[in-house]
Scaffold this motif. Structure first.
Motif, short mmCIF file in Angstrom:
data_model
loop_
_atom_site.label_atom_id
_atom_site.label_comp_id
_atom_site.label_asym_id
_atom_site.label_seq_id
_atom_site.Cartn_x
_atom_site.Cartn_y
_atom_site.Cartn_z
N GLU A 107 -23.03 1.49 13.94
CA GLU A 107 -21.94 0.65 14.43
C GLU A 107 -21.25 1.27 15.64
O GLU A 107 -20.03 1.31 15.73
N GLY A 108 -22.06 1.79 16.57
CA GLY A 108 -21.54 2.32 17.83
C GLY A 108 -20.95 3.71 17.76
O GLY A 108 -20.43 4.21 18.76
N GLU A 109 -21.01 4.37 16.62
CA GLU A 109 -20.45 5.72 16.47
C GLU A 109 -21.55 6.73 16.22
O GLU A 109 -22.44 6.49 15.39
N GLN A 110 -21.50 7.85 16.93
CA GLN A 110 -22.39 8.97 16.66
C GLN A 110 -21.69 9.91 15.70
O GLN A 110 -20.51 10.24 15.89
N VAL A 111 -22.41 10.35 14.67
CA VAL A 111 -21.85 11.25 13.66
C VAL A 111 -22.85 12.37 13.40
O VAL A 111 -24.04 12.25 13.71
N GLY A 112 -22.38 13.46 12.84
CA GLY A 112 -23.27 14.56 12.50
C GLY A 112 -22.56 15.62 11.71
O GLY A 112 -21.33 15.69 11.69
N MET A 113 -23.36 16.46 11.06
CA MET A 113 -22.80 17.57 10.29
C MET A 113 -23.84 18.67 10.12
O MET A 113 -25.04 18.41 10.15
N THR A 114 -23.36 19.89 9.98
CA THR A 114 -24.22 21.04 9.74
C THR A 114 -24.66 21.04 8.29
O THR A 114 -23.85 20.80 7.39
N LEU A 170 -26.48 15.28 1.18
CA LEU A 170 -25.15 15.22 1.80
C LEU A 170 -24.09 14.89 0.76
O LEU A 170 -24.32 14.06 -0.13
N ASN A 171 -22.93 15.52 0.88
CA ASN A 171 -21.80 15.19 0.02
C ASN A 171 -21.46 13.71 0.14
O ASN A 171 -21.66 13.10 1.19
N PHE A 172 -20.91 13.15 -0.92
CA PHE A 172 -20.37 11.80 -0.84
C PHE A 172 -19.15 11.79 0.07
O PHE A 172 -18.52 12.84 0.30
N ASN A 173 -18.82 10.62 0.54
CA ASN A 173 -17.61 10.41 1.34
C ASN A 173 -17.61 11.19 2.65
O ASN A 173 -16.59 11.75 3.04
N THR A 174 -18.76 11.26 3.31
CA THR A 174 -18.82 11.82 4.65
C THR A 174 -19.21 10.69 5.60
O THR A 174 -19.95 9.77 5.22
N ARG A 207 -21.08 25.77 13.94
CA ARG A 207 -19.65 25.76 13.60
C ARG A 207 -18.98 24.46 14.07
O ARG A 207 -18.12 23.91 13.38
N GLN A 208 -19.37 23.99 15.24
CA GLN A 208 -18.81 22.75 15.80
C GLN A 208 -19.06 21.56 14.87
O GLN A 208 -18.19 20.72 14.68
N PHE A 209 -20.25 21.52 14.28
CA PHE A 209 -20.60 20.40 13.41
C PHE A 209 -20.24 20.65 11.94
O PHE A 209 -20.47 19.80 11.10
N ALA A 210 -19.66 21.81 11.65
CA ALA A 210 -19.30 22.14 10.26
C ALA A 210 -17.84 21.84 9.94
O ALA A 210 -17.47 21.81 8.77
N VAL A 211 -17.03 21.62 10.94
CA VAL A 211 -15.60 21.40 10.73
C VAL A 211 -15.38 19.96 10.27
O VAL A 211 -15.76 19.02 10.96
N ARG A 212 -14.76 19.80 9.11
CA ARG A 212 -14.50 18.46 8.58
C ARG A 212 -13.57 17.70 9.52
O ARG A 212 -12.50 18.18 9.87
N GLY A 213 -14.04 16.53 9.93
CA GLY A 213 -13.23 15.68 10.80
C GLY A 213 -13.14 16.17 12.24
O GLY A 213 -12.41 15.63 13.03
N GLY A 214 -13.89 17.20 12.58
CA GLY A 214 -13.80 17.79 13.91
C GLY A 214 -14.49 16.96 14.97
O GLY A 214 -15.23 16.02 14.68
N ALA A 215 -14.24 17.32 16.22
CA ALA A 215 -14.87 16.67 17.36
C ALA A 215 -16.31 17.19 17.47
O ALA A 215 -16.52 18.37 17.72
N ARG A 216 -17.26 16.33 17.28
CA ARG A 216 -18.65 16.74 17.24
C ARG A 216 -19.35 16.64 18.60
O ARG A 216 -20.06 17.52 19.01
N PHE A 217 -19.15 15.52 19.28
CA PHE A 217 -19.93 15.23 20.47
C PHE A 217 -19.14 15.36 21.77
O PHE A 217 -19.65 15.01 22.83
N GLU A 218 -17.92 15.88 21.71
CA GLU A 218 -17.12 16.02 22.92
C GLU A 218 -17.61 17.18 23.80
O GLU A 218 -17.40 17.19 24.99
N ALA A 219 -18.25 18.15 23.19
CA ALA A 219 -18.79 19.30 23.94
C ALA A 219 -20.22 19.53 23.49
O ALA A 219 -20.58 19.24 22.36
#
Length: 174
Positions: free
Chosen positions: A34-41, A59-63, A89-101
């Protein structure tokens, strides 16, 4: 920490410490929905089958990432190299900015992957299960690429690098 005298039923913290002794690689799972890029470590990545090529992630629920994989039916994996701890580390922070850098490529299916990763795979979900407090996804690899390099390792809450014993490589066919 002393070794417990008897085996006990582990709570979440004890289970984390127990499995922390298992050296793993480090990957980033990404999706677009739906137009959003997401990711996690993650370090819960397993090759399940070679014919057809199928990977498993947990993956944990509710991510946001889990919800996007569930909604889109696809995900990508970037297996990180030893010099990519900042990315992990960038992709491990809950709710963090993933794709800005950072530097990213996009697969043919429109999924972001980490540029410079040791390996990347694009996957189509072929099965999904609920196991305990996780969603387990099985993805058939539709495209992949890789390069040589040292992998990023994770053990007991710490990042590091794998060092081999200078033995010959194990054969891949049995």
């Amino acid at each position: 920490m002393a070794v417990p005298a008897v085996f006990i039923e582990p709570d979440g913290a004890a289970m984390r410490r127990t499995m922390g002794r298992f050296l793993t690689g480090v990957a980033v799972v990404t999706a677009a929905y739906e137009g959003e890029q997401v990711g996690m470590t993650i370090n819960s990545l397993t090759s399940i089958s070679l014919e057809p090529p199928i990977l498993m992630i947990s993956l944990n629920f509710n991510t946001r990432t889990g919800d996007a994989v569930l909604g889109s039916g696809k995900f990508a994996i970037s297996i990180l190299g030893a010099k990519q701890e900042p990315v992990a580390r960038q992709f491990a922070v809950r709710g963090g900015a993933r794709f800005e850098a950072g530097d990213f490529d996009v697969t043919a299916a429109g999924l972001p992957v980490i540029r410079g990763a040791l390996a990347q795979a694009e996957c189509q979900v072929v099965d999904q299960r609920t196991v305990g407090d996780h969603q387990v996804f099985f993805g058939q690899v539709t495209a992949s690429r890789y390069r040589d390099g040292e992998p990023l390792a994770f053990s007991s809450g710490k990042f590091g690098a794998f060092r081999d014993f200078n033995h010959d490589a194990m054969p891949w066919s049995f």
